[in-house]
Scaffold this motif. Structure first.
Motif, PDB file in Angstrom:
ATOM      1  N   ASP A  29      -4.305   5.024 -13.711  1.00  0.00           N
ATOM      2  CA  ASP A  29      -4.375   6.114 -14.685  1.00  0.00           C
ATOM      3  C   ASP A  29      -2.944   6.518 -15.030  1.00  0.00           C
ATOM      4  N   LEU A  30      -2.499   6.183 -16.251  1.00  0.00           N
ATOM      5  CA  LEU A  30      -1.108   6.349 -16.652  1.00  0.00           C
ATOM      6  C   LEU A  30      -1.022   6.976 -18.040  1.00  0.00           C
ATOM      7  N   ALA A  31       0.184   7.317 -18.444  1.00  0.00           N
ATOM      8  CA  ALA A  31       0.359   7.950 -19.749  1.00  0.00           C
ATOM      9  C   ALA A  31      -0.108   7.056 -20.887  1.00  0.00           C
ATOM     10  N   ALA A  59     -16.621   0.473   7.620  1.00  0.00           N
ATOM     11  CA  ALA A  59     -16.306   1.415   8.693  1.00  0.00           C
ATOM     12  C   ALA A  59     -15.185   2.372   8.308  1.00  0.00           C
ATOM     13  N   TYR A  60     -14.393   1.980   7.300  1.00  0.00           N
ATOM     14  CA  TYR A  60     -13.245   2.817   6.919  1.00  0.00           C
ATOM     15  C   TYR A  60     -12.931   2.572   5.452  1.00  0.00           C
ATOM     16  N   PHE A  61     -12.558   3.646   4.740  1.00  0.00           N
ATOM     17  CA  PHE A  61     -12.228   3.570   3.313  1.00  0.00           C
ATOM     18  C   PHE A  61     -11.219   4.672   3.032  1.00  0.00           C
ATOM     19  N   SER A  62      -9.986   4.298   2.662  1.00  0.00           N
ATOM     20  CA  SER A  62      -8.958   5.309   2.426  1.00  0.00           C
ATOM     21  C   SER A  62      -7.977   4.823   1.366  1.00  0.00           C
ATOM     22  N   ARG A  63      -7.678   5.679   0.410  1.00  0.00           N
ATOM     23  CA  ARG A  63      -6.754   5.334  -0.670  1.00  0.00           C
ATOM     24  C   ARG A  63      -5.304   5.602  -0.260  1.00  0.00           C
ATOM     25  N   VAL A  64      -4.406   4.700  -0.706  1.00  0.00           N
ATOM     26  CA  VAL A  64      -2.971   4.879  -0.486  1.00  0.00           C
ATOM     27  C   VAL A  64      -2.246   4.529  -1.781  1.00  0.00           C
ATOM     28  N   ALA A  65      -1.060   5.068  -1.945  1.00  0.00           N
ATOM     29  CA  ALA A  65      -0.277   4.801  -3.151  1.00  0.00           C
ATOM     30  C   ALA A  65       0.139   3.336  -3.208  1.00  0.00           C
ATOM     31  N   ALA A  66       0.206   2.791  -4.415  1.00  0.00           N
ATOM     32  CA  ALA A  66       0.650   1.418  -4.621  1.00  0.00           C
ATOM     33  C   ALA A  66       2.118   1.404  -5.049  1.00  0.00           C
ATOM     34  N   ASP A  67       2.673   0.216  -5.225  1.00  0.00           N
ATOM     35  CA  ASP A  67       4.096   0.060  -5.533  1.00  0.00           C
ATOM     36  C   ASP A  67       4.484   0.763  -6.834  1.00  0.00           C
ATOM     37  N   ASP A  68       5.670   1.338  -6.830  1.00  0.00           N
ATOM     38  CA  ASP A  68       6.276   1.972  -8.005  1.00  0.00           C
ATOM     39  C   ASP A  68       5.413   3.080  -8.597  1.00  0.00           C
ATOM     40  N   GLY A  69       4.490   3.618  -7.807  1.00  0.00           N
ATOM     41  CA  GLY A  69       3.649   4.707  -8.287  1.00  0.00           C
ATOM     42  C   GLY A  69       2.629   4.295  -9.327  1.00  0.00           C
ATOM     43  N   ILE A  70       2.360   2.986  -9.425  1.00  0.00           N
ATOM     44  CA  ILE A  70       1.388   2.479 -10.397  1.00  0.00           C
ATOM     45  C   ILE A  70       0.085   2.164  -9.670  1.00  0.00           C
ATOM     46  N   GLY A  71      -0.935   2.991  -9.858  1.00  0.00           N
ATOM     47  CA  GLY A  71      -2.235   2.738  -9.265  1.00  0.00           C
ATOM     48  C   GLY A  71      -2.297   3.034  -7.781  1.00  0.00           C
ATOM     49  N   THR A  99      -3.206  -4.428 -25.492  1.00  0.00           N
ATOM     50  CA  THR A  99      -4.593  -4.689 -25.084  1.00  0.00           C
ATOM     51  C   THR A  99      -4.755  -4.767 -23.570  1.00  0.00           C
ATOM     52  N   MET A 100      -3.695  -4.523 -22.821  1.00  0.00           N
ATOM     53  CA  MET A 100      -3.748  -4.678 -21.365  1.00  0.00           C
ATOM     54  C   MET A 100      -3.919  -3.336 -20.666  1.00  0.00           C
ATOM     55  N   ALA A 101      -4.627  -3.372 -19.542  1.00  0.00           N
ATOM     56  CA  ALA A 101      -4.706  -2.220 -18.642  1.00  0.00           C
ATOM     57  C   ALA A 101      -4.110  -2.635 -17.307  1.00  0.00           C
ATOM     58  N   ARG A 102      -3.044  -1.956 -16.899  1.00  0.00           N
ATOM     59  CA  ARG A 102      -2.394  -2.293 -15.631  1.00  0.00           C
ATOM     60  C   ARG A 102      -3.280  -1.929 -14.438  1.00  0.00           C
ATOM     61  N   ILE A 103      -3.260  -2.813 -13.439  1.00  0.00           N
ATOM     62  CA  ILE A 103      -3.852  -2.515 -12.135  1.00  0.00           C
ATOM     63  C   ILE A 103      -2.746  -2.095 -11.173  1.00  0.00           C
ATOM     64  N   GLY A 104      -1.703  -2.906 -11.105  1.00  0.00           N
ATOM     65  CA  GLY A 104      -0.586  -2.605 -10.223  1.00  0.00           C
ATOM     66  C   GLY A 104       0.600  -3.484 -10.541  1.00  0.00           C
ATOM     67  N   SER A 122       2.759 -11.486  -4.217  1.00  0.00           N
ATOM     68  CA  SER A 122       2.501 -11.055  -2.840  1.00  0.00           C
ATOM     69  C   SER A 122       2.320  -9.550  -2.739  1.00  0.00           C
ATOM     70  N   SER A 123       2.826  -8.816  -3.731  1.00  0.00           N
ATOM     71  CA  SER A 123       2.757  -7.351  -3.703  1.00  0.00           C
ATOM     72  C   SER A 123       1.546  -6.790  -4.434  1.00  0.00           C
ATOM     73  N   VAL A 124       0.828  -7.626  -5.190  1.00  0.00           N
ATOM     74  CA  VAL A 124      -0.206  -7.096  -6.081  1.00  0.00           C
ATOM     75  C   VAL A 124      -1.508  -7.890  -5.975  1.00  0.00           C
ATOM     76  N   ALA A 125      -1.800  -8.431  -4.806  1.00  0.00           N
ATOM     77  CA  ALA A 125      -3.058  -9.159  -4.641  1.00  0.00           C
ATOM     78  C   ALA A 125      -4.237  -8.208  -4.830  1.00  0.00           C
ATOM     79  N   PHE A 126      -5.292  -8.677  -5.504  1.00  0.00           N
ATOM     80  CA  PHE A 126      -6.445  -7.795  -5.707  1.00  0.00           C
ATOM     81  C   PHE A 126      -7.202  -7.571  -4.405  1.00  0.00           C
ATOM     82  N   LEU A 127      -7.133  -8.532  -3.474  1.00  0.00           N
ATOM     83  CA  LEU A 127      -7.763  -8.356  -2.165  1.00  0.00           C
ATOM     84  C   LEU A 127      -6.964  -9.139  -1.132  1.00  0.00           C
TER      85      LEU A 127
END
Length: 259
Positions: free
Chosen positions: A27-29, A44-56, A224-229, A235-240
């Protein structure tokens, strides 16, 4: 532009393990998340953490033998289409501190090995004009060949082989930009015109005081793009990321424009 996203993942795990998930559009400008829902299998566990450069964001998950999730979202992309060739390059000493790490070589982007090449091939160009020329060179010189690379393929490997997939094209452009003293990072995005539909990888370069998305495959335009991260490379932006052995059962990504 409104993008509708529908993503489904199903992986079989060899044992209970920790997973790091990054599939949600940021969610960005220049891209607002109008609605979003994510469902997972019982974890068993689900927790959000900040991603690189504050993107996602990333999501830490602790799961048992199988992991599945569904992500549905609607994203309003409000990013103008710019002529990147007209954008100036900042002098190195005027770059903001947060861009400096994106000048440096990284695991898949050995930019220190490409300085002679970029000087010889693009030495008469600077800034956005050089980036545009490098993008066009990659698109015209490389072949998009699914299955031609693997998780360990570097930009140097792709440069030699002159083929790859979006990940490899992005790594090469990031590498050439950094070799030209232009900050560049790897970006994971959603885009509606990608064939076959999947998570897509592009480059992002720092010109004229801001970051600009650029796709060396030619399949997606910046507006037309939506950034994920973002990150130094794939190596820094694997989806899983699974911290253990896991097997793909099925996966689907659908990105459509809303009529």
């Amino acid at each position: 532009m409104i993008l509708k996203l529908n993503v489904k993942l199903h992986y079989r795990l060899s044992a209970p393990m920790d997973l790091l998930l990054q599939i949600e559009a940021a969610d960005l400008a220049d891209q607002q998340v109008r609605s979003a829902e994510i469902w997972t299998s019982d974890v068993a566990y689900f927790s959000r953490v900040a991603a690189d450069d504050g993107i996602g964001e990333r999501i830490w998950i602790r799961s048992e033998w199988d992991f599945s999730c569904t992500y549905i979202a609607e994203i309003a992309v409000d990013r103008p289409a710019l002529d990147i060739s007209a954008l100036p390059q900042a002098p190195l000493h005027l770059l903001p501190g947060e861009t400096i790490k994106h000048l440096m070589p990284s695991r898949y982007c050995p930019s220190d090995q490409f300085q002679a090449f970029v000087d010889a091939e693009f030495g008469d160009l600077a800034g956005g004009a050089r980036i545009a020329a490098m993008r066009d060179w990659i698109e015209s010189t490389f072949s998009y060949v699914p299955g031609s690379s693997h998780a360990q393929t570097t930009a140097l490997d792709s440069f030699v082989q002159r083929q790859g997939v979006c990940r490899d094209f992005a790594h090469v452009l990031v590498t050439l930009a950094r070799a030209s003293s232009i900050p560049a990072r790897f970006a994971s995005v959603y885009a509606p015109d990608v064939t076959p539909q999947d998570f897509h990888a592009v480059a992002e370069v720092y010109l004229a005081g801001s970051w600009h998305l650029i796709d060396p495959t030619g399949m997606a335009d910046a507006d037309t793009m939506a950034r994920i991260g973002v990150g130094s490379d794939a190596s820094s932006v694997a989806f899983l990321t699974g911290f253990g052995s896991m097997e793909l059962v099925n996966q689907s990504v659908s990105v459509t424009r809303q009529a």
